[in-house]
Design an enzyme around this catalytic site. Structure first.
Site, mmCIF file in Angstrom:
data_model
loop_
_atom_site.group_PDB
_atom_site.id
_atom_site.type_symbol
_atom_site.label_atom_id
_atom_site.label_comp_id
_atom_site.label_asym_id
_atom_site.label_seq_id
_atom_site.Cartn_x
_atom_site.Cartn_y
_atom_site.Cartn_z
ATOM 1 N N SER A 52 0.818 -1.211 0.000
ATOM 2 C CA SER A 52 0.000 0.000 0.000
ATOM 3 C C SER A 52 0.845 1.251 0.000
ATOM 4 C CB SER A 52 -0.976 0.004 1.181
ATOM 5 O OG SER A 52 -0.354 -0.408 2.347
ATOM 6 N N HIS A 79 -3.566 -3.688 -5.549
ATOM 7 C CA HIS A 79 -3.780 -3.193 -4.189
ATOM 8 C C HIS A 79 -5.233 -3.381 -3.762
ATOM 9 C CE1 HIS A 79 -3.791 0.390 -1.192
ATOM 10 N NE2 HIS A 79 -3.447 -0.716 -0.598
ATOM 11 N N GLU A 110 -6.813 -1.216 -6.663
ATOM 12 C CA GLU A 110 -5.997 -0.302 -7.465
ATOM 13 C C GLU A 110 -4.962 -1.147 -8.221
ATOM 14 O OE1 GLU A 110 -5.992 3.764 -4.723
ATOM 15 O OE2 GLU A 110 -4.447 2.276 -4.356
ATOM 16 N N ASN A 125 -4.875 6.433 -0.766
ATOM 17 C CA ASN A 125 -4.100 6.887 0.391
ATOM 18 C C ASN A 125 -3.522 8.283 0.187
ATOM 19 O OD1 ASN A 125 -4.541 4.890 2.241
ATOM 20 N ND2 ASN A 125 -2.894 3.592 1.460
#
Ligand code: NAI
Length: 507
Positions: A124, A145, A157, A195
């Site tokens: 991540s 991800h 992702e 993120n």
């Protein structure tokens, strides 16, 4: 033709922790034979036992058929060593988040698997480009991800490093879709999409808290009840754990060479230093000790409804006020022609939606001392709470009249200190700003960022669609005023938002 990997493809998952087990479950349910490998003795066996128990539960609840659960269970195998993975067509790595460990593992794997085997990392925060640098054929590596818990979270992702072959990314995208996920393409940049773009959700709330705008419970309530977010930022940080959230914030900030956009907060640092890590340690922003009561949001006491209420124009906030006041049988005057950006007047006070100026500055600029500002709501027709701020020059008796007007429309009113952009507006503007920069810098496209934020972190609306709904001129004005107030590069407006405003276009 979608280049999906067929279910004949053996999928190997390395790392049988929380993520690896979830990914193995997803691939097995989708029809693949799955081999699960972990360094720790018994970890893979324990993970497979727990996946099988999960599958039984799903079958008992009717989420999958008993036959499908049994077949998926039978497709799961323990791998004792790396060499057992030689027949895999896809390897998904979900080991410890450490660059050297990942590079070493992929380098060893590359020597074992066939040339067309796709290598994927569930990292991540590591750069896919950097992980790939250890490979002879980095074009076969991409990020895949998943979000936690992988069987439940729809978003994946698919992350391309500098060397990743687009065909590999496309195959992973199609395969994740065939597994029932909603995958999006992203370029390997710090934080990928979610993120990175989620940082302002925490950062703006922390900034407002630090400036004494309101307490945690009030800010959380405003973001839930007006913003439509499932959880407020403080309760969410407590749940994630401040050690984890602060580490992600620091890693994105340092990966962007200390760009002030991502500057961590001293408040988080202190919580981590104190060991107040959130729910897991019984204390964070809130107390989780037995019997501890959750503090209530600050809500203004009831004020009388004025007899001279006038609402102006047809903006969403105005339309909602009209229908909510009418539903309560209140009498007021409606003037269809807009009067600047005034929403309503009552008792000599003027109510406007924040444009990123403080109420005090707005009062000064517009020569309207009795100025009260309201915050953004996702849907003013449904919001149960609104934040307001009152100009320093405002007569308190006049302010109470517009507060009474909002209360008559059944809004709980939270009075914030006069910080610019209140809480929902500045949060949404900064989320949209970050999302716009991700698009502008070629990390992903508009649809991907909106999908990612809705599915990855449950936002009630994609930040760019939300910015369109608010109006890009308004968003740009909020950002511009924040930048003026703070004089910080953190609030610089994305060049893409600027371009769209000048072109009178939307995302
Ligand atoms: P975890 O600590 O629960 O599991 C990692 C597992 O990998 C452990 O069982 C460990 O024994 C094993 N392991 C470590 N080195 C190994 C090696 N060289 N070979 C084989 N097995 C090895 O970690 P978690 O949370 O499952 O995370 C795994 C990866 O997924 C990390 O890269 C993390 O950044 C990423 N990730 C984590 C998310 C989360 O919410 N936990 C969400 C999305 C990605």
């Amino acid at each position: 033709m979608t280049p999906t990997l067929s279910t004949q493809t053996v999928v190997a998952v390395i790392g049988a922790g929380a993520m690896g087990a979830g990914i193995a479950q997803v691939a097995a349910v989708a029809g693949h034979s799955v081999k699960l490998l972990d360094l720790r003795p018994d970890a893979a066996a324990l993970a497979i036992d727990s996946i099988r128990a999960q599958l039984e539960k799903m079958a008992a609840k009717g989420k999958i058929s008993p036959q499908a659960a049994e077949a998926a269970s039978a497709r799961l195998q323990i791998a004792g060593q790396l060499a057992d993975l030689a027949d895999a067509g896809l390897v998904v790595e979900a080991i410890v988040e450490n660059l050297q460990a990942k590079q070493k593992l992929f380098a060893e794997l590359e020597a074992l698997v066939s040339e067309d085997c796709i290598l994927a990392s569930n990292t991540s925060s590591m750069s896919i480009t950097a992980i790939g640098a250890a490979l002879k054929h980095p074009q076969r590596l991409a990020g895949l991800h998943f979000f936690n818990p992988a069987p439940l979270m729809a978003l994946v992702e698919v992350v391309s490093g500098l060397a990743t072959d687009p065909a590999v990314a496309n195959t992973l995208l199609a395969t994740a879709a065939a597994w029932g996920k909603t995958p999006v393409h992203a370029r390997s940049t710090p934080g990928f999409i979610v993120n990175r773009v989620a940082r302002p959700y925490y950062a703006e709330a922390l900034r407002v808290l630090q400036e004494g705008g309101a307490d945690c419970a009030t800010l959380d309530a405003c973001l839930r009840e007006a913003g439509g977010f499932r959880m407020g930022p403080f309760e969410l940080m407590d749940l994630i754990g401040h050690d984890v959230n602060f580490a992600v914030t620091r890693s994105v900030w340092s990966a962007f060479f200390n760009d002030p956009r991502f500057l961590p907060s001293l408040i988080q640092q202190e919580l981590v230093d104190a060991g107040y890590l959130g729910k897991k340690t019984g204390r964070g922003f809130y107390s989780y000790q037995e019997g501890a009561a959750r503090p209530l949001p600050a809500t203004e006491p009831a004020q009388p409804f004025a007899h001279d209420v006038v609402v102006y124009g047809l903006a969403p906030a105005v339309r909602a006020l009209v229908s909510r006041l009418s539903a309560q049988g209140r009498s007021f005057t409606q003037v269809m022609a807009p009067q600047g950006d005034t929403v309503a007047t009552a008792g000599g006070a003027t109510l406007r939606v924040t444009d990123g100026r403080s109420a005090t500055r707005c009062a000064f600029d517009t020569k309207t001392p009795n100025t009260v500002l309201i915050d953004l709501a996702l849907d003013y027709a449904k919001a149960t709470r609104l934040a307001v701020s009152v100009a320093a020059q405002c007569d308190p008796a006049a302010a109470s009249k517009v507060i009474g007007l909002l209360q008559a429309a059944r809004f709980g009113v939270s009075l914030l200190q006069d910080i610019p952009g209140l809480i929902v507006m500045r949060t949404v503007a900064m989320l949209a700003n970050e999302a716009a920069d991700a698009v502008n810098q070629g990390v992903c496209d508009v649809a991907a960022v909106d999908t990612a934020m809705q599915l990855g972190v449950n936002y009630p609306c994609g930040p760019l669609a939300w910015a369109n709904a608010v109006g890009l001129k308004q968003i740009s004005s909020v950002l511009g005023h924040l930048a003026q107030t703070y004089g910080e590069d953190r609030y610089r407006t994305s060049p893409l938002i600027q371009q769209l405003v000048y072109a009178a276009k939307a995302f």
